[in-house]
Design an enzyme around this catalytic site. Structure first.
Site, PDB file in Angstrom:
ATOM      1  N   HIS A 130       0.843  -1.198   0.000  1.00 27.18           N
ATOM      2  CA  HIS A 130       0.000   0.000   0.000  1.00 27.18           C
ATOM      3  C   HIS A 130       0.872   1.239   0.000  1.00 27.18           C
ATOM      4  O   HIS A 130       2.033   1.200   0.421  1.00 27.18           O
ATOM      5  CB  HIS A 130      -0.950   0.023   1.210  1.00 27.18           C
ATOM      6  CG  HIS A 130      -0.269   0.388   2.495  1.00 27.18           C
ATOM      7  ND1 HIS A 130      -0.060   1.693   2.875  1.00 27.18           N
ATOM      8  CD2 HIS A 130       0.267  -0.370   3.482  1.00 27.18           C
ATOM      9  CE1 HIS A 130       0.567   1.714   4.054  1.00 27.18           C
ATOM     10  NE2 HIS A 130       0.784   0.472   4.434  1.00 27.18           N
ATOM     11  N   CYS A 131       0.295   2.353  -0.488  1.00 26.98           N
ATOM     12  CA  CYS A 131       0.929   3.665  -0.315  1.00 26.98           C
ATOM     13  C   CYS A 131      -0.120   4.518   0.373  1.00 26.98           C
ATOM     14  O   CYS A 131      -0.886   4.005   1.193  1.00 26.98           O
ATOM     15  CB  CYS A 131       1.430   4.225  -1.639  1.00 26.98           C
ATOM     16  SG  CYS A 131       0.176   4.341  -2.915  1.00 26.98           S
ATOM     17  N   ALA A 132      -0.201   5.818   0.083  1.00 32.86           N
ATOM     18  CA  ALA A 132      -1.205   6.648   0.753  1.00 32.86           C
ATOM     19  C   ALA A 132      -2.605   6.330   0.230  1.00 32.86           C
ATOM     20  O   ALA A 132      -3.548   6.191   0.996  1.00 32.86           O
ATOM     21  CB  ALA A 132      -0.876   8.122   0.570  1.00 32.86           C
ATOM     22  N   PHE A 153      -3.280   3.634   2.749  1.00 32.24           N
ATOM     23  CA  PHE A 153      -3.225   3.967   4.169  1.00 32.24           C
ATOM     24  C   PHE A 153      -4.314   4.965   4.541  1.00 32.24           C
ATOM     25  O   PHE A 153      -4.919   4.876   5.603  1.00 32.24           O
ATOM     26  CB  PHE A 153      -1.848   4.543   4.528  1.00 32.24           C
ATOM     27  CG  PHE A 153      -1.750   4.951   5.965  1.00 32.24           C
ATOM     28  CD1 PHE A 153      -1.522   4.006   6.941  1.00 32.24           C
ATOM     29  CD2 PHE A 153      -1.917   6.281   6.339  1.00 32.24           C
ATOM     30  CE1 PHE A 153      -1.465   4.372   8.286  1.00 32.24           C
ATOM     31  CE2 PHE A 153      -1.855   6.651   7.678  1.00 32.24           C
ATOM     32  CZ  PHE A 153      -1.631   5.690   8.648  1.00 32.24           C
TER      33      PHE A 153
END
Ligand SMILES: [Zn+2]
Length: 131
Positions: free
Chosen positions: A70-72, A108
């Site tokens: 995952h990233c943001a 996130f």
């Protein structure tokens, strides 16, 4: 190797999956991780150095079955790092135990907005006990 392509998982699904010791969460955000907190127990491989660090990630997660990236927002960095790592493992000479490569839907930010626990420890790697 019976690995399929990259698939998606929701935050609700990840909550129960994260209890499984065969699952690892891989955060590819960059500096945001240090001020926004993170998912407890997640590994951190920032997207800007991700390519060079793929061998380290392969070593750190070789005993896992499922990796969730995952990233943001999981729109760009998360899916592209997941795909890169998928290709890396497919081409690697050594067989990895990793069978599933997934991406956390909405990243996130979606995780936090849906009220899931956020860890703010400064440990590297996160030991995942402070959620
Ligand atoms: Zn932590």
């Amino acid at each position: 190797m019976a690995r399929r392509g990259v698939s998606y998982v929701s935050a609700a699904q990840l909550v129960s999956m994260a209890r499984d010791p065969r699952v690892a969460i891989v955060d590819v955000r960059d500096e945001e991780r240090s001020y926004d907190g993170h998912i407890a127990g997640s590994h951190h491989y920032a997207s800007d150095t991700f390519t060079e660090r793929m061998p380290d990630l392969a070593q750190a997660t070789g005993a896992k079955e499922t990796l969730v990236f995952h990233c943001a927002l999981s729109k760009v960095r998360g899916p592209s790092c997941a795909q890169m790592f998928h290709d890396y493992l497919s081409e690697a000479k050594e067989d990895s135990g990793v069978k599933n490569i997934m991406v956390l839907e909405r990243g996130f930010n979606g995780w936090e907005l849906s009220g899931r626990p956020v860890c703010r420890c400064k440990d590297t790697p996160c030991k995942g006990v402070c959620s």
